[in-house]
Design an enzyme around this catalytic site. Structure first.
Site, PDB file in Angstrom:
ATOM      1  N   LEU A 190       0.838  -1.199   0.000  1.00  0.00           N
ATOM      2  CA  LEU A 190       0.000   0.000   0.000  1.00  0.00           C
ATOM      3  C   LEU A 190       0.872   1.246   0.000  1.00  0.00           C
ATOM      4  O   LEU A 190       1.611   1.498   0.957  1.00  0.00           O
ATOM      5  CB  LEU A 190      -0.921   0.006   1.223  1.00  0.00           C
ATOM      6  CG  LEU A 190      -1.824  -1.219   1.403  1.00  0.00           C
ATOM      7  CD1 LEU A 190      -2.663  -1.066   2.657  1.00  0.00           C
ATOM      8  CD2 LEU A 190      -2.700  -1.430   0.187  1.00  0.00           C
ATOM      9  N   GLY A 244       3.296  -8.563   6.485  1.00  0.00           N
ATOM     10  CA  GLY A 244       3.678  -7.665   7.563  1.00  0.00           C
ATOM     11  C   GLY A 244       3.466  -6.236   7.123  1.00  0.00           C
ATOM     12  O   GLY A 244       3.453  -5.942   5.928  1.00  0.00           O
ATOM     13  N   GLY A 245       3.278  -5.349   8.069  1.00  0.00           N
ATOM     14  CA  GLY A 245       3.081  -3.934   7.741  1.00  0.00           C
ATOM     15  C   GLY A 245       1.958  -3.763   6.748  1.00  0.00           C
ATOM     16  O   GLY A 245       0.836  -4.185   6.989  1.00  0.00           O
ATOM     17  N   ASP A 246       2.276  -3.165   5.605  1.00  0.00           N
ATOM     18  CA  ASP A 246       1.257  -2.923   4.574  1.00  0.00           C
ATOM     19  C   ASP A 246       1.489  -3.814   3.353  1.00  0.00           C
ATOM     20  O   ASP A 246       1.087  -3.489   2.251  1.00  0.00           O
ATOM     21  CB  ASP A 246       1.257  -1.448   4.166  1.00  0.00           C
ATOM     22  CG  ASP A 246       2.578  -0.994   3.556  1.00  0.00           C
ATOM     23  OD1 ASP A 246       3.562  -1.756   3.642  1.00  0.00           O
ATOM     24  OD2 ASP A 246       2.616   0.113   3.000  1.00  0.00           O
ATOM     25  N   GLU A 247       2.129  -4.970   3.553  1.00  0.00           N
ATOM     26  CA  GLU A 247       2.440  -5.881   2.457  1.00  0.00           C
ATOM     27  C   GLU A 247       1.532  -7.104   2.479  1.00  0.00           C
ATOM     28  O   GLU A 247       1.411  -7.791   3.491  1.00  0.00           O
ATOM     29  CB  GLU A 247       3.895  -6.351   2.547  1.00  0.00           C
ATOM     30  CG  GLU A 247       4.903  -5.236   2.426  1.00  0.00           C
ATOM     31  CD  GLU A 247       6.317  -5.723   2.658  1.00  0.00           C
ATOM     32  OE1 GLU A 247       6.511  -6.747   3.353  1.00  0.00           O
ATOM     33  OE2 GLU A 247       7.236  -5.070   2.142  1.00  0.00           O
TER      34      GLU A 247
END
Length: 170
Positions: free
Chosen positions: A105, A155-158
Protein backbone atom coordinates in the site's frame (compact mmCIF):
# COMPACT_ATOMS: atom_id res chain seq x y z
CA UNK A 1 -3.87 -49.07 20.32
CA UNK A 2 -5.65 -50.80 23.21
CA UNK A 3 -6.02 -54.21 21.55
CA UNK A 4 -2.29 -54.48 20.85
CA UNK A 5 -1.39 -53.26 24.34
CA UNK A 6 -3.73 -55.81 25.96
CA UNK A 7 -2.53 -58.61 23.71
CA UNK A 8 1.07 -57.83 24.64
CA UNK A 9 0.08 -57.07 28.26
CA UNK A 10 1.45 -53.51 28.14
CA UNK A 11 -0.05 -50.27 29.36
CA UNK A 12 -1.72 -47.98 26.85
CA UNK A 13 -1.95 -44.22 26.39
CA UNK A 14 -4.49 -42.59 24.09
CA UNK A 15 -5.56 -39.07 23.20
CA UNK A 16 -8.82 -38.82 21.33
CA UNK A 17 -11.79 -36.63 20.56
CA UNK A 18 -15.29 -37.54 21.63
CA UNK A 19 -18.73 -35.96 21.72
CA UNK A 20 -20.58 -35.94 25.04
CA UNK A 21 -24.33 -36.37 25.58
CA UNK A 22 -24.90 -32.63 25.13
CA UNK A 23 -23.13 -32.80 21.72
CA UNK A 24 -20.08 -30.92 23.03
CA UNK A 25 -16.73 -31.90 21.58
CA UNK A 26 -14.27 -33.09 24.23
CA UNK A 27 -10.64 -34.16 24.07
CA UNK A 28 -9.54 -36.82 26.54
CA UNK A 29 -6.32 -38.50 27.59
CA UNK A 30 -6.78 -42.10 28.61
CA UNK A 31 -4.11 -44.23 30.20
CA UNK A 32 -4.50 -47.70 31.58
CA UNK A 33 -3.43 -51.30 31.86
CA UNK A 34 -5.23 -54.61 31.70
CA UNK A 35 -5.55 -56.75 34.81
CA UNK A 36 -5.40 -60.41 33.92
CA UNK A 37 -6.31 -63.64 35.75
CA UNK A 38 -3.68 -66.33 36.19
CA UNK A 39 -5.14 -68.13 33.15
CA UNK A 40 -4.47 -65.00 31.01
CA UNK A 41 -8.11 -63.90 30.77
CA UNK A 42 -8.68 -60.14 30.95
CA UNK A 43 -10.49 -59.29 34.18
CA UNK A 44 -10.66 -55.52 34.04
CA UNK A 45 -8.96 -52.36 32.93
CA UNK A 46 -7.42 -49.99 35.44
CA UNK A 47 -6.48 -46.47 34.62
CA UNK A 48 -7.84 -43.00 34.21
CA UNK A 49 -9.47 -40.67 31.72
CA UNK A 50 -8.74 -36.95 31.94
CA UNK A 51 -10.56 -34.18 30.08
CA UNK A 52 -7.84 -32.23 28.24
CA UNK A 53 -10.20 -30.11 26.15
CA UNK A 54 -8.86 -26.79 27.49
CA UNK A 55 -5.26 -27.83 26.84
CA UNK A 56 -6.10 -29.00 23.31
CA UNK A 57 -7.97 -25.76 22.55
CA UNK A 58 -5.00 -23.76 23.85
CA UNK A 59 -2.62 -25.74 21.62
CA UNK A 60 -4.88 -25.13 18.61
CA UNK A 61 -5.05 -21.41 19.45
CA UNK A 62 -1.25 -21.19 19.74
CA UNK A 63 -0.88 -22.99 16.40
CA UNK A 64 -3.33 -20.55 14.82
CA UNK A 65 -1.53 -17.52 16.26
CA UNK A 66 1.83 -18.84 15.07
CA UNK A 67 0.55 -19.01 11.49
CA UNK A 68 -1.83 -16.07 11.18
CA UNK A 69 -1.67 -12.31 11.35
CA UNK A 70 -3.30 -11.13 14.57
CA UNK A 71 -4.85 -8.02 13.00
CA UNK A 72 -6.40 -9.40 9.82
CA UNK A 73 -6.62 -13.12 10.57
CA UNK A 74 -4.87 -13.79 7.27
CA UNK A 75 -2.07 -16.32 7.02
CA UNK A 76 1.31 -14.81 7.90
CA UNK A 77 4.62 -15.08 6.04
CA UNK A 78 5.50 -18.51 7.48
CA UNK A 79 2.17 -20.06 6.51
CA UNK A 80 2.23 -18.35 3.12
CA UNK A 81 5.66 -19.82 2.37
CA UNK A 82 4.42 -23.29 3.28
CA UNK A 83 1.36 -22.86 1.04
CA UNK A 84 3.56 -21.59 -1.77
CA UNK A 85 5.80 -24.64 -1.43
CA UNK A 86 2.77 -26.97 -1.61
CA UNK A 87 1.26 -25.03 -4.52
CA UNK A 88 4.52 -25.25 -6.49
CA UNK A 89 4.75 -29.00 -5.91
CA UNK A 90 1.13 -29.50 -6.98
CA UNK A 91 1.56 -27.27 -10.05
CA UNK A 92 4.64 -29.21 -11.12
CA UNK A 93 2.83 -32.53 -10.69
CA UNK A 94 -0.20 -31.38 -12.72
CA UNK A 95 1.78 -29.21 -15.17
CA UNK A 96 -0.07 -26.05 -14.16
CA UNK A 97 1.09 -22.55 -13.28
CA UNK A 98 1.10 -20.61 -10.03
CA UNK A 99 1.02 -16.84 -9.72
CA UNK A 100 2.21 -14.83 -6.75
CA UNK A 101 1.11 -11.23 -6.57
CA UNK A 102 2.70 -8.80 -4.13
CA UNK A 103 0.69 -5.81 -2.98
CA UNK A 104 2.19 -2.93 -1.04
CA UNK A 105 0.00 0.00 0.00
CA UNK A 106 1.56 3.23 -1.17
CA UNK A 107 1.74 6.05 1.39
CA UNK A 108 0.35 3.84 4.17
CA UNK A 109 2.76 5.43 6.64
CA UNK A 110 1.16 8.79 5.88
CA UNK A 111 -2.25 7.42 6.90
CA UNK A 112 -0.86 6.06 10.17
CA UNK A 113 1.02 9.31 10.88
CA UNK A 114 -1.87 11.67 10.12
CA UNK A 115 -5.01 9.68 11.03
CA UNK A 116 -3.56 7.33 13.65
CA UNK A 117 -2.84 3.63 13.92
CA UNK A 118 -6.48 2.79 14.63
CA UNK A 119 -7.49 4.10 11.22
CA UNK A 120 -4.48 2.36 9.68
CA UNK A 121 -5.60 -0.93 11.24
CA UNK A 122 -9.11 -0.47 9.86
CA UNK A 123 -7.64 0.15 6.42
CA UNK A 124 -5.52 -3.02 6.62
CA UNK A 125 -8.56 -5.08 7.67
CA UNK A 126 -10.58 -3.58 4.83
CA UNK A 127 -7.86 -4.40 2.29
CA UNK A 128 -7.69 -7.98 3.61
CA UNK A 129 -11.48 -8.38 3.25
CA UNK A 130 -11.50 -6.92 -0.26
CA UNK A 131 -8.64 -9.12 -1.42
CA UNK A 132 -10.50 -12.20 -0.22
CA UNK A 133 -13.64 -11.09 -2.09
CA UNK A 134 -11.69 -10.54 -5.34
CA UNK A 135 -10.50 -14.14 -5.65
CA UNK A 136 -11.70 -16.48 -8.37
CA UNK A 137 -14.08 -19.14 -7.11
CA UNK A 138 -11.43 -21.80 -7.69
CA UNK A 139 -8.97 -19.86 -5.54
CA UNK A 140 -11.53 -19.63 -2.75
CA UNK A 141 -12.26 -23.35 -2.97
CA UNK A 142 -8.53 -24.14 -2.91
CA UNK A 143 -8.10 -21.80 0.04
CA UNK A 144 -10.92 -23.42 1.98
CA UNK A 145 -10.00 -26.97 1.08
CA UNK A 146 -6.24 -26.94 1.42
CA UNK A 147 -4.42 -23.68 1.06
CA UNK A 148 -6.26 -21.50 3.53
CA UNK A 149 -3.73 -18.91 2.58
CA UNK A 150 -4.48 -17.64 -0.88
CA UNK A 151 -4.29 -14.13 0.56
CA UNK A 152 -1.63 -13.48 3.18
CA UNK A 153 -0.31 -10.50 5.08
CA UNK A 154 3.46 -10.53 5.11
CA UNK A 155 3.68 -7.66 7.56
CA UNK A 156 3.08 -3.93 7.74
CA UNK A 157 1.26 -2.92 4.57
CA UNK A 158 2.44 -5.88 2.46
CA UNK A 159 0.05 -8.52 1.18
CA UNK A 160 0.43 -11.46 -1.18
CA UNK A 161 -2.05 -13.37 -3.27
CA UNK A 162 -1.34 -16.93 -4.30
CA UNK A 163 -3.28 -17.98 -7.39
CA UNK A 164 -3.18 -21.67 -8.19
CA UNK A 165 -4.25 -24.00 -10.99
CA UNK A 166 -3.53 -21.54 -13.80
CA UNK A 167 -3.59 -23.21 -17.21
CA UNK A 168 -1.98 -20.44 -19.27
CA UNK A 169 -0.11 -17.24 -18.54
CA UNK A 170 -2.79 -15.14 -20.30
Amino acid sequence: DIKTALKEKHSFKLVYRMVDAAQNEKWVWEQGIGIFASNGKLLTLEGFVIDITERKLSEERLQYLANHDSLTGLPNRALFMEHLRLALMTAKRHQRLVAVLFLDLDRFKLINDTLGHGVGDLLLKGVADRLNICLRRTDTVARLNAMNGTVARLGGDEFTLLLTDIAQTQ
